[in-house]
Design an enzyme around this catalytic site. Structure first.
Site, PDB file in Angstrom:
ATOM      1  N   HIS A 267      18.233  11.215  44.355  1.00  0.00           N
ATOM      2  CA  HIS A 267      17.238  10.197  44.002  1.00  0.00           C
ATOM      3  C   HIS A 267      17.317   9.750  42.546  1.00  0.00           C
ATOM      4  CE1 HIS A 267      15.373  12.238  47.522  1.00  0.00           C
ATOM      5  NE2 HIS A 267      15.034  11.000  47.861  1.00  0.00           N
TER       6      HIS A 267
ATOM      7  N   ASP B   1      39.255  53.347  40.234  1.00  0.00           N
ATOM      8  CA  ASP B   1      40.298  53.796  41.156  1.00  0.00           C
ATOM      9  C   ASP B   1      41.734  53.522  40.700  1.00  0.00           C
ATOM     10  OD1 ASP B   1      41.623  54.750  43.371  1.00  0.00           O
ATOM     11  OD2 ASP B   1      41.114  53.058  44.655  1.00  0.00           O
TER      12      ASP B   1
ATOM     13  N   HIS C 295      45.012  54.262  43.233  1.00  0.00           N
ATOM     14  CA  HIS C 295      45.655  53.401  44.229  1.00  0.00           C
ATOM     15  C   HIS C 295      46.929  52.734  43.718  1.00  0.00           C
ATOM     16  CE1 HIS C 295      43.818  50.052  41.975  1.00  0.00           C
ATOM     17  NE2 HIS C 295      44.631  49.253  42.627  1.00  0.00           N
TER      18      HIS C 295
ATOM     19  N   HIS D 280      50.440  49.140  44.835  1.00  0.00           N
ATOM     20  CA  HIS D 280      51.291  48.246  44.046  1.00  0.00           C
ATOM     21  C   HIS D 280      52.736  48.756  43.980  1.00  0.00           C
ATOM     22  CE1 HIS D 280      47.673  46.153  43.124  1.00  0.00           C
ATOM     23  NE2 HIS D 280      47.161  47.145  42.433  1.00  0.00           N
TER      24      HIS D 280
ATOM     25  N   ASP E 262      46.061  44.087  46.463  1.00  0.00           N
ATOM     26  CA  ASP E 262      44.684  44.577  46.558  1.00  0.00           C
ATOM     27  C   ASP E 262      43.922  43.887  47.681  1.00  0.00           C
ATOM     28  OD1 ASP E 262      44.703  46.449  44.456  1.00  0.00           O
ATOM     29  OD2 ASP E 262      44.370  44.891  42.958  1.00  0.00           O
TER      30      ASP E 262
END
Length: 443
Positions: A106, A208, A211, A216, A365
């Site tokens: 508007h 973490d 991992h 990886h 990931d």
């Protein structure tokens, strides 16, 4: 959660277990929206993104759209990105520069301090009764910053940002305040949607490093990271209040092959001027900083490159929940303003190849996060009675790792990054928040 379920969850967390049914449970997600994302400090952006008067960016604080802009006085304000007439999202662009914002529905128009300054047909349709001063944009209740990082909080009674950050400020000073002029964001934040739960992604970065060698593996094979399976364990995992934590990763010798994360030697005097001796001691030896500010801000300061030439880059990221099993990922690339342009460009390319939306590490990931969601939505994983022993394991360092009292930085530092101390701390604080204000008999 009823009283019996709450008691069971508390007992499991004390034992280093996390009930799997809580990962993607829709009822838990509703509690998180109301008890966590409406009550804690959420990252909105960096001051370098709005350099000039009229500069703006649009962001999200969980489900709330935000318009952050700089006014003519140089002040940075944040408003709900919603027209006060019919509630339409006011600004649809990601960023830009405007003298005023007009609603596409508007035509109501607002200035840089959020005041309503223009109403189509004005008095002809609204008469004299409506006071434009009553219909400005709604401010985010609390907006505060630290080292150029701007946070918002929907709770007007929340503790100050600096108190909330606590010991994390010491580490932010190393990453964000080490050089003259501080840091700047390069380019627009990367954004993409992933199948994941925000708790697991936050935990992945903050808690973490374990991992790295498996997830990886491609980076190891490309010789981007060492083959040593303990590579990401060397150093200290530091636990802080309010669910925050950082991993200060070094090497088997406790030193780094690239002092000050490979930053040019001509910048070292800046670091030595701007940081304390204890901060320099940590910064000179670190390979990677990786951690998080609860609930969903993560960061990594690392080095990437080829042919033996590595360049430091820092990225901050938000895992915005858009459902119990879906997130929108926002990633900001940041670098020292004082770094030569050639080095900035090399650093940025290294970031794109690793942690950008199409980076090798990012894709690794994302695949695992989707698999957590997939495996957590069936009848066995969702059983609240834990009849199928459906708990997930957070036992690393549970009873075999003591704090290192000689670590120079604040927080409780454990002499290995292969431990679940930060994760357990995050879960403990998470439970405190989602159970706050419950009836006493249910606690």
């Amino acid at each position: 959660m009823n009283a019996e379920e709450l008691k069971q969850v508390k007992e499991q967390l004390k034992e280093g277990h996390f009930p799997q049914w809580m990962v993607t449970d829709p009822e838990i997600y509703k509690l998180e929206q109301n008890k966590i994302f409406a009550k804690t400090w959420l990252f909105i952006g960096h001051e370098s993104e709005v350099k000039e008067p009229g500069d703006y960016v649009t962001r999200m604080m969980a489900d709330d759209p935000v318009l952050m802009m700089k006014n003519k006085k140089g002040e940075i304000n944040a408003f709900l990105n919603s027209c006060s007439h019919r509630g339409t999202r006011l600004c649809t662009e990601d960023y830009g520069n405007k003298k005023a914002h007009s609603c596409p529905y508007h035509g109501w128009t607002y200035n840089l301090v959020g005041d309503l300054i223009g109403v189509v047909a004005g008095n002809k349709v609204f008469g004299e009764k409506m006071d434009k001063g009553d219909w400005g944009l709604r401010s985010i209740p609390r907006v505060e910053s630290y080292q150029g990082m701007i946070f918002g909080n929907l709770d007007p009674d929340a503790i100050p940002l600096e108190e909330y950050l606590g010991d994390m400020k010491w580490y932010f000073d190393i990453m964000l305040g080490r050089s003259d002029g501080g840091m700047e964001v390069r380019g627009a934040p990367h954004r993409w949607v992933a199948k994941a739960n925000w708790k697991m992604t936050s935990e992945n970065f903050a808690a973490d490093p374990y991992h790295v060698q498996t997830t990886h593996r491609s980076a190891v094979e490309l010789e981007l990271t060492p083959k040593d399976p303990m590579y990401a364990s060397y150093g200290h995992q530091v636990v802080m209040n309010n669910g925050h934590g950082i991993n200060v990763i070094t090497s088997p010798t406790g030193e780094s092959a690239n002092k000050y994360q490979g930053m040019p030697e001509h910048m070292w005097p800046m670091f030595e001027k701007n940081l304390t001796q204890e901060q320099l001691d940590v910064f000179s030896k670190v390979t990677n900083f990786v951690g998080g500010v609860f609930p969903h801000l993560s960061f990594i300061s690392t080095q990437s490159g080829t042919e033996g030439n590595k360049h430091n880059h820092l990225n901050f990221r938000v895992w915005r929940p858009i459902g119990p099993d879906k997130i929108e990922i926002w990633v900001w690339y940041m670098i020292d303003k004082a770094l030569p342009e050639e080095d900035k460009e090399k650093s940025y390319r290294g970031f794109l190849n690793t942690f950008g939306a199409g980076g090798t590490l990012e894709q690794d990931d994302t695949e695992n996060w989707a698999r957590i969601v997939e495996a957590s939505q069936g009848k066995m994983a969702r059983d609240r009675g834990l009849n199928y022993d459906n708990v997930i394991n957070y036992l690393m360092g549970f009873d075999n790792l003591e704090p290192d009292e000689n670590f120079p930085g604040p927080g409780v530092a454990y002499p290995s990054c292969y431990t679940d101390h930060i994760a357990r701390s995050m879960h403990k604080y998470w439970l405190e928040l989602i159970t706050a204000d419950m009836e006493e008999e249910n606690v």
